[in-house]
Write a protein that holds these residues in place. Structure first.
Motif, mmCIF file in Angstrom:
data_model
loop_
_atom_site.group_PDB
_atom_site.id
_atom_site.type_symbol
_atom_site.label_atom_id
_atom_site.label_comp_id
_atom_site.label_asym_id
_atom_site.label_seq_id
_atom_site.Cartn_x
_atom_site.Cartn_y
_atom_site.Cartn_z
ATOM 1 N N GLY A 165 175.649 91.470 -58.403
ATOM 2 C CA GLY A 165 174.252 91.716 -58.066
ATOM 3 C C GLY A 165 173.987 93.044 -57.384
ATOM 4 O O GLY A 165 172.954 93.674 -57.620
ATOM 5 N N GLN A 166 174.897 93.496 -56.533
ATOM 6 C CA GLN A 166 174.697 94.761 -55.841
ATOM 7 C C GLN A 166 174.942 95.958 -56.756
ATOM 8 O O GLN A 166 174.264 96.971 -56.657
ATOM 9 N N ASN A 167 175.894 95.830 -57.642
ATOM 10 C CA ASN A 167 176.253 96.933 -58.535
ATOM 11 C C ASN A 167 175.431 96.991 -59.819
ATOM 12 O O ASN A 167 175.385 98.020 -60.490
ATOM 13 N N ALA A 168 174.777 95.900 -60.166
ATOM 14 C CA ALA A 168 174.186 95.777 -61.499
ATOM 15 C C ALA A 168 173.085 96.803 -61.768
ATOM 16 O O ALA A 168 172.173 96.990 -60.964
ATOM 17 N N ASP A 169 173.194 97.426 -62.930
ATOM 18 C CA ASP A 169 172.137 98.308 -63.441
ATOM 19 C C ASP A 169 171.188 97.536 -64.351
ATOM 20 O O ASP A 169 170.043 97.943 -64.551
ATOM 21 N N LEU A 170 171.690 96.444 -64.912
ATOM 22 C CA LEU A 170 170.908 95.617 -65.824
ATOM 23 C C LEU A 170 171.218 94.154 -65.539
ATOM 24 O O LEU A 170 172.386 93.776 -65.422
ATOM 25 N N THR A 171 170.164 93.347 -65.423
ATOM 26 C CA THR A 171 170.357 91.924 -65.155
ATOM 27 C C THR A 171 169.640 91.096 -66.215
ATOM 28 O O THR A 171 168.487 91.362 -66.553
ATOM 29 N N LEU A 172 170.349 90.107 -66.742
ATOM 30 C CA LEU A 172 169.748 89.155 -67.661
ATOM 31 C C LEU A 172 169.150 88.037 -66.809
ATOM 32 O O LEU A 172 169.881 87.266 -66.183
ATOM 33 N N VAL A 173 167.835 87.975 -66.774
ATOM 34 C CA VAL A 173 167.127 87.061 -65.877
ATOM 35 C C VAL A 173 166.599 85.859 -66.653
ATOM 36 O O VAL A 173 165.867 86.012 -67.633
ATOM 37 N N CYS A 174 166.970 84.669 -66.203
ATOM 38 C CA CYS A 174 166.439 83.445 -66.787
ATOM 39 C C CYS A 174 165.106 83.138 -66.128
ATOM 40 O O CYS A 174 165.034 82.985 -64.904
ATOM 41 N N ALA A 175 164.065 83.055 -66.930
ATOM 42 C CA ALA A 175 162.726 82.858 -66.381
ATOM 43 C C ALA A 175 161.916 81.947 -67.287
ATOM 44 O O ALA A 175 162.177 81.833 -68.489
ATOM 45 N N VAL A 176 160.895 81.328 -66.705
ATOM 46 C CA VAL A 176 160.008 80.455 -67.462
ATOM 47 C C VAL A 176 158.905 81.304 -68.093
ATOM 48 O O VAL A 176 158.103 81.928 -67.400
ATOM 49 N N THR A 177 158.870 81.324 -69.407
ATOM 50 C CA THR A 177 157.823 82.062 -70.118
ATOM 51 C C THR A 177 156.735 81.126 -70.646
ATOM 52 O O THR A 177 155.654 81.580 -71.016
ATOM 53 N N ASP A 178 157.045 79.827 -70.690
ATOM 54 C CA ASP A 178 156.044 78.849 -71.141
ATOM 55 C C ASP A 178 156.082 77.626 -70.219
ATOM 56 O O ASP A 178 156.797 76.654 -70.497
ATOM 57 N N PRO A 179 155.313 77.658 -69.137
ATOM 58 C CA PRO A 179 155.334 76.537 -68.188
ATOM 59 C C PRO A 179 154.751 75.254 -68.763
ATOM 60 O O PRO A 179 154.951 74.173 -68.196
ATOM 61 N N ASP A 180 154.058 75.353 -69.892
ATOM 62 C CA ASP A 180 153.425 74.176 -70.492
ATOM 63 C C ASP A 180 154.235 73.586 -71.641
ATOM 64 O O ASP A 180 153.744 72.705 -72.359
ATOM 65 N N ALA A 181 155.448 74.064 -71.817
ATOM 66 C CA ALA A 181 156.290 73.557 -72.899
ATOM 67 C C ALA A 181 156.491 72.047 -72.753
ATOM 68 O O ALA A 181 156.592 71.522 -71.640
ATOM 69 N N GLU A 182 156.540 71.356 -73.888
ATOM 70 C CA GLU A 182 156.679 69.894 -73.866
ATOM 71 C C GLU A 182 157.931 69.472 -73.111
ATOM 72 O O GLU A 182 157.924 68.514 -72.340
ATOM 73 N N LYS A 183 159.016 70.180 -73.352
ATOM 74 C CA LYS A 183 160.257 69.965 -72.614
ATOM 75 C C LYS A 183 160.549 71.236 -71.828
ATOM 76 O O LYS A 183 160.466 72.339 -72.375
ATOM 77 N N LYS A 184 160.899 71.080 -70.555
ATOM 78 C CA LYS A 184 161.043 72.243 -69.681
ATOM 79 C C LYS A 184 161.993 73.288 -70.244
ATOM 80 O O LYS A 184 161.747 74.491 -70.133
ATOM 81 N N TRP A 185 163.104 72.814 -70.835
ATOM 82 C CA TRP A 185 164.091 73.779 -71.322
ATOM 83 C C TRP A 185 163.536 74.643 -72.448
ATOM 84 O O TRP A 185 164.022 75.744 -72.696
ATOM 85 N N GLN A 186 162.514 74.161 -73.134
ATOM 86 C CA GLN A 186 161.923 74.941 -74.224
ATOM 87 C C GLN A 186 161.056 76.093 -73.727
ATOM 88 O O GLN A 186 160.627 76.919 -74.523
ATOM 89 N N GLY A 187 160.805 76.128 -72.424
ATOM 90 C CA GLY A 187 159.993 77.201 -71.864
ATOM 91 C C GLY A 187 160.788 78.303 -71.202
ATOM 92 O O GLY A 187 160.215 79.221 -70.622
ATOM 93 N N VAL A 188 162.136 78.224 -71.290
ATOM 94 C CA VAL A 188 163.000 79.193 -70.614
ATOM 95 C C VAL A 188 163.401 80.312 -71.568
ATOM 96 O O VAL A 188 163.813 80.062 -72.707
ATOM 97 N N SER A 189 163.281 81.543 -71.093
ATOM 98 C CA SER A 189 163.701 82.714 -71.863
ATOM 99 C C SER A 189 164.643 83.570 -71.019
ATOM 100 O O SER A 189 164.729 83.412 -69.799
ATOM 101 N N ILE A 190 165.343 84.473 -71.678
ATOM 102 C CA ILE A 190 166.203 85.431 -70.989
ATOM 103 C C ILE A 190 165.576 86.811 -71.134
ATOM 104 O O ILE A 190 165.335 87.281 -72.253
ATOM 105 N N ILE A 191 165.319 87.452 -70.011
ATOM 106 C CA ILE A 191 164.647 88.753 -70.001
ATOM 107 C C ILE A 191 165.592 89.807 -69.444
ATOM 108 O O ILE A 191 166.227 89.602 -68.395
ATOM 109 N N LEU A 192 165.692 90.938 -70.117
ATOM 110 C CA LEU A 192 166.498 92.058 -69.614
ATOM 111 C C LEU A 192 165.678 92.830 -68.588
ATOM 112 O O LEU A 192 164.585 93.308 -68.895
ATOM 113 N N VAL A 193 166.220 92.951 -67.378
ATOM 114 C CA VAL A 193 165.502 93.641 -66.301
ATOM 115 C C VAL A 193 166.385 94.757 -65.743
ATOM 116 O O VAL A 193 167.471 94.506 -65.217
#
Length: 384
Positions: A165-193
Protein backbone atom coordinates in the motif's frame (compact mmCIF):
# COMPACT_ATOMS: atom_id res chain seq x y z
CA UNK A 1 22.27 -24.86 2.31
CA UNK A 2 19.99 -23.85 -0.60
CA UNK A 3 16.75 -25.60 -1.54
CA UNK A 4 17.64 -29.00 -3.01
CA UNK A 5 16.03 -29.34 -6.43
CA UNK A 6 17.71 -32.63 -7.43
CA UNK A 7 14.60 -34.69 -6.75
CA UNK A 8 11.99 -32.10 -7.71
CA UNK A 9 9.62 -33.08 -10.50
CA UNK A 10 7.89 -29.78 -11.30
CA UNK A 11 10.84 -27.94 -12.81
CA UNK A 12 12.87 -28.04 -16.03
CA UNK A 13 16.55 -27.30 -16.63
CA UNK A 14 15.65 -23.81 -17.86
CA UNK A 15 13.83 -23.18 -14.62
CA UNK A 16 16.84 -24.39 -12.65
CA UNK A 17 19.05 -21.92 -14.51
CA UNK A 18 16.55 -19.16 -13.72
CA UNK A 19 16.64 -20.26 -10.08
CA UNK A 20 20.40 -19.69 -9.97
CA UNK A 21 19.85 -16.06 -10.98
CA UNK A 22 17.09 -15.56 -8.43
CA UNK A 23 19.08 -17.26 -5.67
CA UNK A 24 22.08 -15.02 -6.27
CA UNK A 25 19.89 -11.93 -6.20
CA UNK A 26 18.31 -12.90 -2.88
CA UNK A 27 21.69 -13.75 -1.38
CA UNK A 28 23.65 -10.75 -2.63
CA UNK A 29 21.13 -7.91 -2.96
CA UNK A 30 18.32 -8.67 -0.52
CA UNK A 31 19.58 -10.67 2.47
CA UNK A 32 22.35 -8.19 3.43
CA UNK A 33 19.70 -5.43 3.67
CA UNK A 34 16.93 -7.46 5.28
CA UNK A 35 17.43 -6.21 8.82
CA UNK A 36 17.60 -2.57 7.67
CA UNK A 37 14.39 -2.92 5.63
CA UNK A 38 12.62 -4.63 8.51
CA UNK A 39 13.49 -1.71 10.75
CA UNK A 40 12.31 0.78 8.12
CA UNK A 41 9.15 -1.35 7.62
CA UNK A 42 9.35 -1.00 3.85
CA UNK A 43 11.33 -2.33 0.90
CA UNK A 44 12.88 0.44 -1.24
CA UNK A 45 11.37 0.75 -4.70
CA UNK A 46 14.85 0.64 -6.23
CA UNK A 47 15.06 -3.09 -5.50
CA UNK A 48 11.94 -3.64 -7.59
CA UNK A 49 13.71 -2.21 -10.64
CA UNK A 50 16.73 -4.42 -10.02
CA UNK A 51 14.48 -7.47 -9.85
CA UNK A 52 12.73 -6.34 -13.02
CA UNK A 53 16.00 -6.10 -14.90
CA UNK A 54 16.65 -9.77 -14.09
CA UNK A 55 13.23 -10.90 -15.31
CA UNK A 56 12.04 -11.78 -11.82
CA UNK A 57 8.82 -9.74 -11.90
CA UNK A 58 5.70 -11.02 -13.64
CA UNK A 59 7.43 -13.70 -15.77
CA UNK A 60 4.05 -14.98 -17.00
CA UNK A 61 3.17 -11.70 -18.74
CA UNK A 62 3.10 -12.26 -22.52
CA UNK A 63 6.05 -11.04 -24.56
CA UNK A 64 3.97 -8.45 -26.41
CA UNK A 65 3.56 -6.64 -23.10
CA UNK A 66 7.20 -6.81 -22.08
CA UNK A 67 7.12 -10.09 -20.18
CA UNK A 68 8.74 -13.45 -20.77
CA UNK A 69 5.55 -15.36 -21.55
CA UNK A 70 6.45 -18.19 -19.18
CA UNK A 71 4.29 -20.36 -16.94
CA UNK A 72 3.58 -19.98 -13.23
CA UNK A 73 6.41 -22.30 -12.23
CA UNK A 74 8.84 -19.44 -12.87
CA UNK A 75 6.85 -17.37 -10.38
CA UNK A 76 7.12 -20.28 -7.97
CA UNK A 77 10.91 -20.29 -8.31
CA UNK A 78 10.98 -16.63 -7.23
CA UNK A 79 8.57 -17.33 -4.38
CA UNK A 80 10.64 -20.26 -3.09
CA UNK A 81 13.96 -18.48 -3.25
CA UNK A 82 12.56 -15.31 -1.66
CA UNK A 83 11.01 -17.29 1.21
CA UNK A 84 14.20 -19.28 1.72
CA UNK A 85 16.98 -16.80 1.14
CA UNK A 86 15.76 -13.19 1.34
CA UNK A 87 15.64 -12.92 5.13
CA UNK A 88 12.67 -10.57 4.85
CA UNK A 89 9.28 -10.37 3.12
CA UNK A 90 9.15 -8.78 -0.31
CA UNK A 91 5.97 -7.72 -2.09
CA UNK A 92 6.95 -9.30 -5.40
CA UNK A 93 4.51 -12.22 -5.23
CA UNK A 94 1.47 -9.96 -4.97
CA UNK A 95 2.44 -8.21 -8.19
CA UNK A 96 3.62 -11.27 -10.11
CA UNK A 97 1.24 -13.96 -8.89
CA UNK A 98 -1.97 -11.99 -8.40
CA UNK A 99 -2.24 -8.50 -9.90
CA UNK A 100 -0.53 -9.29 -13.21
CA UNK A 101 -3.00 -12.05 -14.04
CA UNK A 102 -5.98 -9.81 -13.37
CA UNK A 103 -4.74 -7.33 -15.94
CA UNK A 104 -3.63 -10.00 -18.43
CA UNK A 105 -6.92 -11.90 -18.23
CA UNK A 106 -9.45 -9.10 -17.85
CA UNK A 107 -7.77 -5.83 -18.82
CA UNK A 108 -8.44 -3.88 -21.99
CA UNK A 109 -5.72 -3.68 -24.61
CA UNK A 110 -5.04 -0.11 -23.54
CA UNK A 111 -4.68 -1.14 -19.87
CA UNK A 112 -2.34 -3.99 -20.80
CA UNK A 113 -0.12 -1.78 -22.95
CA UNK A 114 0.00 0.92 -20.30
CA UNK A 115 0.63 -1.08 -17.13
CA UNK A 116 2.10 -4.50 -17.82
CA UNK A 117 5.49 -3.40 -19.23
CA UNK A 118 5.99 -1.11 -16.22
CA UNK A 119 5.05 -3.89 -13.82
CA UNK A 120 7.53 -6.24 -15.49
CA UNK A 121 10.33 -3.68 -15.26
CA UNK A 122 9.58 -2.74 -11.66
CA UNK A 123 8.86 0.84 -12.63
CA UNK A 124 5.34 0.42 -11.27
CA UNK A 125 4.44 -1.29 -7.99
CA UNK A 126 0.88 -2.54 -7.63
CA UNK A 127 -1.58 -3.46 -4.90
CA UNK A 128 -5.09 -4.87 -4.72
CA UNK A 129 -7.56 -3.36 -2.26
CA UNK A 130 -10.32 -5.67 -1.11
CA UNK A 131 -10.41 -5.64 2.70
CA UNK A 132 -12.28 -2.88 4.52
CA UNK A 133 -12.48 -1.82 8.18
CA UNK A 134 -15.26 -3.69 9.94
CA UNK A 135 -15.95 -5.87 6.93
CA UNK A 136 -12.82 -7.92 6.47
CA UNK A 137 -12.64 -9.81 3.19
CA UNK A 138 -16.42 -10.33 2.85
CA UNK A 139 -16.66 -8.83 -0.61
CA UNK A 140 -20.42 -8.98 -0.61
CA UNK A 141 -20.47 -6.45 2.24
CA UNK A 142 -17.98 -3.86 1.03
CA UNK A 143 -18.97 -0.23 1.34
CA UNK A 144 -16.48 1.53 -0.95
CA UNK A 145 -18.50 2.95 -3.82
CA UNK A 146 -17.71 3.96 -7.39
CA UNK A 147 -20.59 6.04 -8.73
CA UNK A 148 -20.82 7.06 -12.36
CA UNK A 149 -20.63 10.77 -13.12
CA UNK A 150 -20.60 11.26 -16.88
CA UNK A 151 -17.61 9.39 -18.23
CA UNK A 152 -15.98 9.04 -14.79
CA UNK A 153 -16.36 7.06 -11.59
CA UNK A 154 -16.31 8.95 -8.29
CA UNK A 155 -14.85 6.68 -5.63
CA UNK A 156 -15.44 7.04 -1.89
CA UNK A 157 -14.49 4.69 0.93
CA UNK A 158 -11.54 3.16 2.72
CA UNK A 159 -9.50 -0.04 2.67
CA UNK A 160 -7.16 -1.65 5.17
CA UNK A 161 -4.46 -4.35 5.41
CA UNK A 162 -3.34 -3.52 1.87
CA UNK A 163 -0.04 -5.18 0.96
CA UNK A 164 2.31 -2.85 -0.99
CA UNK A 165 0.00 0.00 0.00
CA UNK A 166 2.77 2.49 0.74
CA UNK A 167 4.78 1.70 -2.38
CA UNK A 168 1.92 1.17 -4.82
CA UNK A 169 1.70 3.34 -7.92
CA UNK A 170 -1.45 1.53 -9.06
CA UNK A 171 -4.13 -0.12 -6.95
CA UNK A 172 -6.90 -2.44 -8.08
CA UNK A 173 -9.82 -1.25 -5.96
CA UNK A 174 -12.88 -3.40 -5.31
CA UNK A 175 -15.88 -1.10 -5.21
CA UNK A 176 -19.65 -1.20 -5.52
CA UNK A 177 -20.72 0.19 -8.88
CA UNK A 178 -24.33 -1.02 -8.66
CA UNK A 179 -25.76 -0.78 -5.13
CA UNK A 180 -29.17 -1.89 -6.44
CA UNK A 181 -27.98 -5.18 -7.92
CA UNK A 182 -30.30 -8.10 -7.15
CA UNK A 183 -27.40 -9.96 -5.57
CA UNK A 184 -24.73 -7.89 -3.82
CA UNK A 185 -21.84 -9.65 -5.52
CA UNK A 186 -23.25 -8.64 -8.91
CA UNK A 187 -22.69 -4.99 -8.05
CA UNK A 188 -18.94 -5.27 -7.37
CA UNK A 189 -16.38 -4.06 -9.90
CA UNK A 190 -12.60 -3.71 -9.94
CA UNK A 191 -11.35 -0.20 -10.71
CA UNK A 192 -7.76 0.76 -11.53
CA UNK A 193 -6.77 3.75 -9.39
CA UNK A 194 -3.47 5.57 -9.86
CA UNK A 195 -1.79 6.79 -6.69
CA UNK A 196 -1.51 10.37 -7.96
CA UNK A 197 -5.28 10.83 -8.31
CA UNK A 198 -6.68 13.73 -6.30
CA UNK A 199 -8.50 12.49 -3.22
CA UNK A 200 -6.44 9.28 -2.99
CA UNK A 201 -4.42 9.09 0.21
CA UNK A 202 -2.41 6.57 2.17
CA UNK A 203 -2.93 6.13 5.87
CA UNK A 204 -0.57 4.47 8.29
CA UNK A 205 2.00 1.89 7.37
CA UNK A 206 0.39 -0.57 9.75
CA UNK A 207 2.36 -1.95 12.69
CA UNK A 208 2.31 -5.75 12.33
CA UNK A 209 3.74 -8.48 14.54
CA UNK A 210 5.74 -9.93 11.65
CA UNK A 211 6.73 -9.60 7.99
CA UNK A 212 8.02 -6.17 8.95
CA UNK A 213 9.41 -5.00 5.61
CA UNK A 214 6.17 -5.78 3.76
CA UNK A 215 4.41 -2.42 3.87
CA UNK A 216 0.76 -2.89 4.76
CA UNK A 217 -1.45 0.16 4.65
CA UNK A 218 -4.73 1.89 5.07
CA UNK A 219 -6.01 3.57 1.91
CA UNK A 220 -8.60 6.35 1.67
CA UNK A 221 -10.69 7.54 -1.27
CA UNK A 222 -12.43 10.89 -1.08
CA UNK A 223 -14.24 11.80 -4.30
CA UNK A 224 -11.50 10.19 -6.36
CA UNK A 225 -12.35 10.63 -10.03
CA UNK A 226 -11.14 8.07 -12.56
CA UNK A 227 -12.28 7.49 -16.15
CA UNK A 228 -14.85 4.79 -16.82
CA UNK A 229 -12.14 3.14 -18.92
CA UNK A 230 -10.29 2.36 -15.66
CA UNK A 231 -12.82 -0.39 -14.94
CA UNK A 232 -11.08 -3.77 -15.20
CA UNK A 233 -13.09 -5.99 -17.50
CA UNK A 234 -16.85 -5.73 -17.31
CA UNK A 235 -18.66 -3.67 -14.74
CA UNK A 236 -20.26 -5.88 -12.10
CA UNK A 237 -17.98 -8.85 -12.82
CA UNK A 238 -15.42 -8.04 -10.13
CA UNK A 239 -16.54 -10.72 -7.70
CA UNK A 240 -16.36 -13.40 -10.41
CA UNK A 241 -12.87 -12.26 -11.41
CA UNK A 242 -11.69 -12.37 -7.80
CA UNK A 243 -13.03 -15.88 -7.23
CA UNK A 244 -11.45 -17.18 -10.43
CA UNK A 245 -7.95 -16.10 -9.38
CA UNK A 246 -7.98 -17.46 -5.83
CA UNK A 247 -6.57 -20.88 -6.74
CA UNK A 248 -3.30 -19.40 -7.97
CA UNK A 249 -3.10 -16.98 -5.06
CA UNK A 250 -3.45 -19.84 -2.59
CA UNK A 251 -0.91 -21.97 -4.42
CA UNK A 252 1.51 -19.03 -4.28
CA UNK A 253 1.08 -18.86 -0.50
CA UNK A 254 1.63 -22.61 -0.23
CA UNK A 255 4.87 -22.36 -2.23
CA UNK A 256 6.29 -19.70 0.06
CA UNK A 257 5.16 -21.56 3.18
CA UNK A 258 6.91 -24.76 2.15
CA UNK A 259 10.18 -22.95 1.36
CA UNK A 260 9.96 -21.09 4.66
CA UNK A 261 9.52 -24.41 6.48
CA UNK A 262 12.61 -25.78 4.75
CA UNK A 263 14.65 -22.74 5.79
CA UNK A 264 13.56 -23.10 9.42
CA UNK A 265 14.52 -26.76 9.39
CA UNK A 266 17.95 -26.22 7.86
CA UNK A 267 18.79 -23.39 10.24
CA UNK A 268 17.67 -25.44 13.23
CA UNK A 269 19.69 -28.51 12.32
CA UNK A 270 22.79 -26.32 12.11
CA UNK A 271 21.93 -24.62 15.41
CA UNK A 272 21.37 -27.77 17.50
CA UNK A 273 24.59 -29.32 16.23
CA UNK A 274 26.53 -26.31 17.53
CA UNK A 275 24.62 -25.40 20.72
CA UNK A 276 25.56 -27.45 23.80
CA UNK A 277 23.52 -28.39 26.84
CA UNK A 278 24.67 -30.53 29.75
CA UNK A 279 28.02 -30.97 28.10
CA UNK A 280 26.93 -32.24 24.70
CA UNK A 281 25.34 -30.84 21.53
CA UNK A 282 21.57 -30.43 21.69
CA UNK A 283 21.43 -32.59 18.56
CA UNK A 284 22.68 -35.60 20.55
CA UNK A 285 19.54 -35.75 22.66
CA UNK A 286 17.09 -38.34 21.39
CA UNK A 287 14.15 -35.94 21.63
CA UNK A 288 15.89 -33.48 19.33
CA UNK A 289 16.57 -36.11 16.70
CA UNK A 290 13.06 -37.52 16.92
CA UNK A 291 11.46 -34.09 16.47
CA UNK A 292 13.71 -33.34 13.52
CA UNK A 293 13.13 -36.79 11.99
CA UNK A 294 9.38 -36.26 12.07
CA UNK A 295 9.73 -32.83 10.50
CA UNK A 296 12.12 -34.15 7.86
CA UNK A 297 9.56 -36.77 6.81
CA UNK A 298 6.86 -34.11 6.51
CA UNK A 299 9.18 -31.91 4.44
CA UNK A 300 9.57 -34.78 2.01
CA UNK A 301 5.81 -35.16 1.75
CA UNK A 302 5.39 -31.39 1.40
CA UNK A 303 7.77 -30.98 -1.51
CA UNK A 304 6.20 -33.92 -3.36
CA UNK A 305 2.73 -32.48 -2.86
CA UNK A 306 3.83 -29.02 -3.94
CA UNK A 307 5.39 -30.36 -7.13
CA UNK A 308 2.15 -32.23 -7.81
CA UNK A 309 0.13 -29.02 -7.45
CA UNK A 310 2.56 -26.97 -9.55
CA UNK A 311 2.44 -29.54 -12.32
CA UNK A 312 -1.36 -29.55 -12.30
CA UNK A 313 -1.46 -25.76 -12.36
CA UNK A 314 0.97 -25.61 -15.28
CA UNK A 315 -1.51 -27.84 -17.14
CA UNK A 316 -4.38 -25.59 -15.97
CA UNK A 317 -6.05 -28.51 -14.22
CA UNK A 318 -5.59 -27.51 -10.55
CA UNK A 319 -9.08 -27.25 -9.07
CA UNK A 320 -10.11 -24.54 -6.58
CA UNK A 321 -10.46 -27.24 -3.91
CA UNK A 322 -6.93 -28.50 -4.60
CA UNK A 323 -5.63 -24.94 -4.35
CA UNK A 324 -7.42 -24.54 -1.03
CA UNK A 325 -6.01 -27.84 0.20
CA UNK A 326 -2.48 -26.75 -0.74
CA UNK A 327 -2.88 -23.50 1.14
CA UNK A 328 -4.34 -25.31 4.15
CA UNK A 329 -1.71 -28.05 4.42
CA UNK A 330 1.42 -26.07 3.68
CA UNK A 331 0.65 -23.09 5.90
CA UNK A 332 -0.35 -25.34 8.80
CA UNK A 333 2.85 -27.32 8.27
CA UNK A 334 4.89 -24.13 8.09
CA UNK A 335 3.55 -23.12 11.50
CA UNK A 336 4.19 -26.57 13.01
CA UNK A 337 7.72 -26.57 11.63
CA UNK A 338 8.72 -23.11 12.77
CA UNK A 339 7.11 -23.43 16.20
CA UNK A 340 8.91 -26.72 16.90
CA UNK A 341 12.18 -25.34 15.54
CA UNK A 342 11.88 -22.30 17.79
CA UNK A 343 11.41 -24.67 20.75
CA UNK A 344 14.63 -26.46 19.85
CA UNK A 345 16.43 -23.11 19.94
CA UNK A 346 15.45 -22.71 23.58
CA UNK A 347 15.65 -19.17 24.95
CA UNK A 348 17.58 -18.05 21.87
CA UNK A 349 14.49 -18.73 19.80
CA UNK A 350 12.66 -15.92 21.55
CA UNK A 351 15.31 -13.37 20.61
CA UNK A 352 14.73 -11.33 17.47
CA UNK A 353 18.43 -11.48 16.66
CA UNK A 354 17.92 -15.09 15.65
CA UNK A 355 16.24 -15.68 12.26
CA UNK A 356 13.93 -18.32 13.71
CA UNK A 357 12.20 -15.68 15.85
CA UNK A 358 11.51 -13.48 12.84
CA UNK A 359 10.33 -16.48 10.83
CA UNK A 360 7.97 -17.45 13.66
CA UNK A 361 6.42 -13.99 13.76
CA UNK A 362 6.16 -13.82 9.99
CA UNK A 363 4.57 -17.24 9.63
CA UNK A 364 1.57 -16.55 11.84
CA UNK A 365 -0.33 -14.58 9.21
CA UNK A 366 -0.08 -17.18 6.44
CA UNK A 367 -2.94 -19.14 8.03
CA UNK A 368 -5.04 -15.97 7.77
CA UNK A 369 -4.41 -14.12 4.51
CA UNK A 370 -5.59 -15.56 1.23
CA UNK A 371 -8.42 -17.19 3.16
CA UNK A 372 -8.16 -18.48 6.71
CA UNK A 373 -7.51 -22.10 7.61
CA UNK A 374 -11.14 -22.37 8.63
CA UNK A 375 -12.37 -21.06 5.28
CA UNK A 376 -10.08 -23.51 3.46
CA UNK A 377 -11.64 -26.37 5.39
CA UNK A 378 -15.11 -25.08 4.57
CA UNK A 379 -14.29 -24.87 0.85
CA UNK A 380 -12.84 -28.36 0.78
CA UNK A 381 -15.74 -29.70 2.82
CA UNK A 382 -18.31 -28.30 0.39
CA UNK A 383 -16.73 -30.30 -2.43
CA UNK A 384 -17.04 -33.64 -0.67
Amino acid sequence: MPIDTATRTAYTQDMDAFRDTVRSFMRDRVAPNAEQWDEAKIVPKSIWKEAGELGMLCPTVPEEYGGLGLDFRYNAVVDEEAAYGAGTTLGFSLQSDIVADYIVNYGSEEQKQLWLPKMVSGEVVTAIAMTEPGVGSDLQSIQTSAKRDGNHYVINGSKTYITNGQNADLTLVCAVTDPDAEKKWQGVSIILVEADREGYSRGRNLDKIGQDAADTSELFFSDVRVPITNCLGQEGKGFIYLMSQLGQERLSIAVSAQASAQKAFDDTVAFVKERKAFGKPVFDFQNTRFVLADLKAKLQVGWAHLDHCLTLHAKRTLTPEEGAAAKLWHTEFQWEMIDKCLQLHGGAGYMNEYPIARMWRGARVTRIFGGTTEIMKELIGRSL
